[in-house]
Enzyme design. Structure first.
Site, PDB file in Angstrom:
ATOM      1  N   GLU A 119       0.857  -1.186   0.000  1.00 15.60           N
ATOM      2  CA  GLU A 119       0.000   0.000   0.000  1.00 15.60           C
ATOM      3  C   GLU A 119       0.891   1.233   0.000  1.00 15.60           C
ATOM      4  OE1 GLU A 119      -2.801   2.359   3.225  1.00 15.60           O
ATOM      5  OE2 GLU A 119      -2.896   0.174   3.196  1.00 15.60           O
ATOM      6  N   GLU A 124      -2.402  11.822   3.056  1.00 15.44           N
ATOM      7  CA  GLU A 124      -3.186  11.265   4.162  1.00 15.44           C
ATOM      8  C   GLU A 124      -3.032  12.124   5.413  1.00 15.44           C
ATOM      9  OE1 GLU A 124      -4.177   6.841   5.953  1.00 15.44           O
ATOM     10  OE2 GLU A 124      -2.085   7.317   5.454  1.00 15.44           O
TER      11      GLU A 124
END
Length: 480
Positions: A119, A124
């Site tokens: 990932e 974020e």
């Protein structure tokens, strides 16, 4: 260092804005895997309730900001239908949903078999966070050993394993930045910017450019990461990036609370707004009016290894010929100093002598003991292992005085051998760093970085060859 004009290491594979943007994504409408206080809706519901739209070529992805929602706030999570094994992902954002209490937005990539296929979290953050966090999540055996001098951010954790000892659960290997232009309110006030993520077999790098400093090569659709300087984050070493990160799909989502934003609620200034994250998100719809993505562009590029563009076709194959083994290595002293009056002789080629293809030189492997005849208009340079010839008129790039005279052997065509495109010869172990054709320094370092002289020998990877050629041109080092 920038590639010379006409060189295109990266070409666009997918332009998500060129067709039906939402048709290239699937809409997640199951429970949130991160336990967020969210109700992910399908495409029909999202369109019917105004959570998504394409307004004047800009993609809007928002959340419900008009109603109290005690079962979770409505939002969207999009996953690209296409997956990737490598590439350069460029996202031009005008607005993002970050910096709002209760929110947990992310722009990321993920493989279907998590975490074993990896990932990559590009954008974020949670709650009132003011700058971006970039993280890799994997199974065992992957870590980040990049030194802090390789990027501008700060390493937070270095073990990418989601179950790594001594790190919080699912922390991964993270890099943060203190630049408030990169996330949330600061990002939005400046009109956003561009995130570029370069994922290769040896590293993953994340670049950020504010709206007023986007490189011209990105705007012209010919991105060249080698010209961009240090990335904001870089992950390399301690991991087989080719085997660890596979089948990566692009994801946009905005969730609320959950395993991160909810777990850190009490440690943030947001805790003064409500006792729990869920309570705040459920009962304050107006707080989430600005929790939306506005996408101006999303493109995925692939590295073509520096081959010619359609307007400049790659040269065709040439047969091997021969050269007397007695010529040995080129003589630095015999070649003399660069000529200021003849710019084509060394340094940057004269404008009138610019090569007609992206191939700056060609290597012709030769058996020992036979003469070599240079193709018309090419200047041969003789080495211990073979002959290197450079295209261009001999008037602009005269042959060194130590080059052999043409013989009766058949002349090679004016194109390099096809096999030379698949890998260029190996860096010399013996020629040193002080000859005029070489940039200087230790041969091993130059091989690793793509700098320095190359002679006929074992092939090296296409990417190494291309980096060398780019830097060779950018350094204006003349014939290779």
């Amino acid at each position: 260092m920038a590639s010379a004009p006409g060189w295109a290491a990266y070409t666009c594979e997918d332009d998500y804005m060129s067709g039906d943007f939402f048709g290239q994504f699937s809409f997640w409408d199951d429970a949130d895997p991160t336990n967020g206080f969210v109700d992910y809706v399908d495409q029909g519901t999202a369109q019917g309730t105004g959570l998504i739209n394409n307004d004047g070529g800009k993609i809007y992805m928002g959340v419900n900001h008009t109603a109290v929602q005690n079962e979770g706030r409505q939002s969207v999570r999009l996953t690209s239908t296409k997956s990737y094994q490598s590439g350069l992902v460029i996202l031009d954002l005008e607005h993002m949903p970050g910096g709002i209490c209760g929110t947990w937005p992310a722009f990321w990539m993920v493989g279907p078999d998590w975490p074993s296929q990896g990932e990559i979290d590009i954008i974020e953050g949670v709650n009132d966070q003011s700058s971006n966090a970039m993280t890799l999540h994997t199974g065992p055996g992957c870590s980040n050993s990049a030194t802090s001098s390789a990027f501008t951010g700060t390493i937070k954790t270095d073990n990418c394993d989601v179950n790594a000892q001594g790190q919080d659960k699912n922390a991964g290997c993270g890099i943060t930045t203190s630049d408030t232009n990169t996330y949330g309110a600061g990002f939005n006030q400046n009109g956003g910017g561009v995130y570029a993520t370069e994922w290769t077999g040896s590293s993953i790098a994340v670049y950020f450019f504010p709206r007023n400093s986007i490189p011209s090569d990105i705007n012209s659709d010919s991105p060249d990461p080698s010209s961009w300087g240090e990335p904001m984050a870089k992950f390399e070493g301690g991991c087989d990036f080719s085997s660890t990160f596979k089948n990566q799909q692009i994801v946009f989502d905005t969730t609320f609370c959950g395993d991160w934003a909810g777990a850190t609620w009490s440690d943030s200034t947001c805790s003064s707004k409500a006792n729990t994250c869920n309570d705040y998100v459920a009962n304050n719809p107006e707080a989430f009016k600005d929790a939306y993505w506005s996408v101006k562009a999303l493109k995925v590029y692939q590295n073509n290894g520096g081959e010619s563009s359609p307007s400049e076709p790659a040269p065709s194959a040439a047969p091997s010929t021969s050269v007397p083994a007695s010529h040995g290595q080129p003589s630095a002293t015999a070649w003399g100093a660069p000529s200021a009056s003849a710019p084509g002789s060394w340094g940057a080629p004269a404008p009138s002598a610019a090569p007609s293809s992206k191939a700056q030189s060609s290597f012709v492997t030769v058996p020992s003991g036979a003469p070599y005849s240079s193709p018309s208009g090419w200047a041969p340079v003789v080495g211990s292992s073979g002959v290197m010839v450079s295209p261009g008129p001999t008037s602009a790039a005269p042959a060194p005085s130590s080059a052999p005279a043409a013989s009766s052997a058949p002349a090679a065509p004016s194109s390099p051998p096809e096999e030379s495109w698949g890998g260029w010869p190996h860096a010399s172990h013996t020629w040193g760093g002080d000859q005029p054709w070489q940039s200087g320094g230790n041969w091993g370092q130059e091989h690793d970085t793509g700098r320095g002289a190359y002679v006929v020998g074992a092939p090296v990877q296409r990417g190494t060859r291309h980096r060398h050629l780019r830097m060779h041109k950018a350094h204006k080092a003349g014939r290779l």
